[in-house]
Design a protein around this motif. Structure first.
Motif, PDB file in Angstrom:
ATOM      1  N   VAL A   1       1.434   8.182   5.544  1.00 44.38           N
ATOM      2  CA  VAL A   1       0.184   8.857   5.206  1.00 44.38           C
ATOM      3  C   VAL A   1      -0.057   8.849   3.688  1.00 44.38           C
ATOM      4  O   VAL A   1      -1.193   8.805   3.215  1.00 44.38           O
ATOM      5  CB  VAL A   1       0.219  10.298   5.753  1.00 44.38           C
ATOM      6  CG1 VAL A   1      -0.914  11.141   5.188  1.00 44.38           C
ATOM      7  CG2 VAL A   1       0.156  10.285   7.270  1.00 44.38           C
ATOM      8  N   TYR A   2       1.031   8.857   2.913  1.00 42.34           N
ATOM      9  CA  TYR A   2       0.959   8.963   1.455  1.00 42.34           C
ATOM     10  C   TYR A   2       1.246   7.625   0.759  1.00 42.34           C
ATOM     11  O   TYR A   2       1.454   7.590  -0.457  1.00 42.34           O
ATOM     12  CB  TYR A   2       1.984   9.991   0.966  1.00 42.34           C
ATOM     13  CG  TYR A   2       1.812  11.364   1.558  1.00 42.34           C
ATOM     14  CD1 TYR A   2       1.036  12.331   0.924  1.00 42.34           C
ATOM     15  CD2 TYR A   2       2.425  11.711   2.766  1.00 42.34           C
ATOM     16  CE1 TYR A   2       0.882  13.594   1.470  1.00 42.34           C
ATOM     17  CE2 TYR A   2       2.275  12.972   3.315  1.00 42.34           C
ATOM     18  CZ  TYR A   2       1.504  13.908   2.672  1.00 42.34           C
ATOM     19  OH  TYR A   2       1.345  15.158   3.205  1.00 42.34           O
ATOM     20  N   GLY A   3       1.222   6.529   1.503  1.00 47.25           N
ATOM     21  CA  GLY A   3       1.685   5.252   0.977  1.00 47.25           C
ATOM     22  C   GLY A   3       0.979   4.795  -0.282  1.00 47.25           C
ATOM     23  O   GLY A   3      -0.243   4.897  -0.418  1.00 47.25           O
ATOM     24  N   SER A   4       1.762   4.263  -1.214  1.00 52.45           N
ATOM     25  CA  SER A   4       1.228   3.825  -2.502  1.00 52.45           C
ATOM     26  C   SER A   4       2.114   2.740  -3.091  1.00 52.45           C
ATOM     27  O   SER A   4       3.314   2.681  -2.824  1.00 52.45           O
ATOM     28  CB  SER A   4       1.152   5.017  -3.473  1.00 52.45           C
ATOM     29  OG  SER A   4       0.751   4.609  -4.767  1.00 52.45           O
TER      30      SER A   4
ATOM     31  N   GLU B   1      -1.465  -7.021   2.918  1.00 52.77           N
ATOM     32  CA  GLU B   1      -0.187  -6.362   3.116  1.00 52.77           C
ATOM     33  C   GLU B   1       0.555  -6.254   1.781  1.00 52.77           C
ATOM     34  O   GLU B   1       0.532  -7.173   0.961  1.00 52.77           O
ATOM     35  CB  GLU B   1       0.665  -7.145   4.114  1.00 52.77           C
ATOM     36  CG  GLU B   1       0.103  -7.154   5.524  1.00 52.77           C
ATOM     37  CD  GLU B   1       0.051  -5.770   6.149  1.00 52.77           C
ATOM     38  OE1 GLU B   1       1.004  -4.991   5.917  1.00 52.77           O
ATOM     39  OE2 GLU B   1      -0.932  -5.456   6.836  1.00 52.77           O
ATOM     40  N   THR B   2       1.211  -5.113   1.571  1.00 49.41           N
ATOM     41  CA  THR B   2       1.949  -4.925   0.325  1.00 49.41           C
ATOM     42  C   THR B   2       3.133  -4.008   0.567  1.00 49.41           C
ATOM     43  O   THR B   2       3.145  -3.229   1.524  1.00 49.41           O
ATOM     44  CB  THR B   2       1.034  -4.322  -0.765  1.00 49.41           C
ATOM     45  OG1 THR B   2       1.727  -4.277  -2.009  1.00 49.41           O
ATOM     46  CG2 THR B   2       0.587  -2.905  -0.396  1.00 49.41           C
ATOM     47  N   GLU B   3       4.136  -4.126  -0.273  1.00 46.01           N
ATOM     48  CA  GLU B   3       5.263  -3.207  -0.203  1.00 46.01           C
ATOM     49  C   GLU B   3       4.825  -1.830  -0.690  1.00 46.01           C
ATOM     50  O   GLU B   3       3.852  -1.702  -1.435  1.00 46.01           O
ATOM     51  CB  GLU B   3       6.422  -3.752  -1.038  1.00 46.01           C
ATOM     52  CG  GLU B   3       7.008  -5.027  -0.435  1.00 46.01           C
ATOM     53  CD  GLU B   3       7.809  -5.842  -1.423  1.00 46.01           C
ATOM     54  OE1 GLU B   3       7.637  -5.629  -2.639  1.00 46.01           O
ATOM     55  OE2 GLU B   3       8.591  -6.691  -0.981  1.00 46.01           O
ATOM     56  N   SER B   4       5.573  -0.807  -0.288  1.00 39.20           N
ATOM     57  CA  SER B   4       5.085   0.553  -0.486  1.00 39.20           C
ATOM     58  C   SER B   4       6.226   1.527  -0.716  1.00 39.20           C
ATOM     59  O   SER B   4       7.338   1.342  -0.212  1.00 39.20           O
ATOM     60  CB  SER B   4       4.290   0.990   0.755  1.00 39.20           C
ATOM     61  OG  SER B   4       3.910   2.354   0.659  1.00 39.20           O
ATOM     62  N   LEU B   5       5.912   2.589  -1.441  1.00 36.86           N
ATOM     63  CA  LEU B   5       6.857   3.686  -1.632  1.00 36.86           C
ATOM     64  C   LEU B   5       7.229   4.370  -0.325  1.00 36.86           C
ATOM     65  O   LEU B   5       8.290   5.007  -0.243  1.00 36.86           O
ATOM     66  CB  LEU B   5       6.254   4.730  -2.580  1.00 36.86           C
ATOM     67  CG  LEU B   5       6.251   4.387  -4.066  1.00 36.86           C
ATOM     68  CD1 LEU B   5       5.266   5.293  -4.803  1.00 36.86           C
ATOM     69  CD2 LEU B   5       7.644   4.541  -4.647  1.00 36.86           C
TER      70      LEU B   5
END
Length: 293
Positions: free
Chosen positions: A138-141, A185-189
């Protein structure tokens, strides 16, 4: 550092962002600051994913910037304190490799605090089947950050975004660039053990003055028709800062980013640092204005 021990370089900063066209609010965050009496610059930008599955990613991006800034300021002061002696570089490099894990843990603590007080799915149904009790997606960045001193440049990147190094002569280098993005698509925290996917760039600055450093979310680079156009923008920002002064460029930055956002439709955020002569070192006088025509 000169023979008397006086720093020969300080840093001036750029920092700005705009909301994408037709967006309700920006998912980006960014900041630029100095520490260690102006001898180190800390830069960071973050881009919340913004889709329906990431409906609190504006908060995720804000906390990503806060977590990186907190950890990187401590590290930057150590780089200033010990980085003039190359014998200390292996240890500083080892510490740089641990910083992403520190940042991810700090970010997750902040997310879990929010979840404890206001669960994301409290008003949005239940978490997806198999999701953890706190749905971090939900908080992906994403997160891009840098620490810059007179002797060392250290950059980190998790997910998309851009870092451009611009030398005095306009030469550009992008330490993490591998070619055009082929999708969204990207990598995320929010991924498990996200720190393992962070990339590190370590660069001793021994061959001349430090470069200007520009960090930006991908909404900026996507606003240009091609990669060369984006690099020309970065070169122009450095040239403007050198010729007219960083304050004049900062005044124009909202207009430049707003113009870019019209083409990409995405939020666009930039943080930058430029070397300037340190205390007691003569510096050129800026021109009174920038000609934008």
């Amino acid at each position: 550092m000169n023979a008397t021990g006086t720093p020969t370089v300080a840093w001036e900063l750029l920092d700005g962002g705009v909301k994408g066209v037709a967006k309700k609010y920006s998912q980006d965050r960014g900041t630029a600051l100095t520490t260690a009496d102006g001898r180190a610059a800390v830069l960071t930008v973050a881009d919340g994913h913004g889709s329906r599955a990431h409906f609190r990613s504006d908060l995720g991006a804000r906390w990503a910037v806060e977590a990186f800034t907190s950890c990187a300021r401590v590290y930057a002061r150590e780089v200033v304190r010990r980085g003039d002696d190359a014998a200390n570089w292996p240890r500083l490099l080892a510490e740089a490799r641990t910083l992403p894990q520190q940042v991810v843990h700090a970010w997750r603590r902040r997310v879990l605090m929010q979840e404890a007080n206001s669960p994301a799915h409290g008003g949005h149904g239940t978490p997806p089947s198999g999701a953890p009790e706190a749905d971090l997606a939900v908080y992906g960045s994403t997160l891009v950050g840098a620490v810059l001193t007179e002797r060392l440049l250290i950059c980190w990147q998790l997910g998309d975004g851009d870092i451009v190094l611009v030398d005095d002569d306009g030469t550009t280098h992008m330490p993490f660039y591998t070619g055009p993005d082929m999708g969204d698509e990207t990598e995320s925290l929010c991924e498990p053990e996200a720190w393992r996917k962070a990339r590190l760039h370590w660069q001793p600055l021994t061959g001349g003055p430090p470069p200007g450093v520009l960090l930006s979310t991908d909404g900026l680079s996507k606003s240009f028709a091609d990669h060369e156009g984006f690099l020309a923008f970065a070169t122009g920002v450095r040239a403007g800062a050198t010729s007219h002064g960083v304050a004049a460029v900062q005044a124009q930055l909202p207009d430049w980013l707003g113009h870019a956002a019209k083409y990409s439709g995405d939020d666009a955020t930039l943080a930058g640092a430029f070397p300037v002569p340190g205390p007691g070192v003569p510096r050129p006088q800026p021109h009174p204005h920038i000609d934008t025509h």
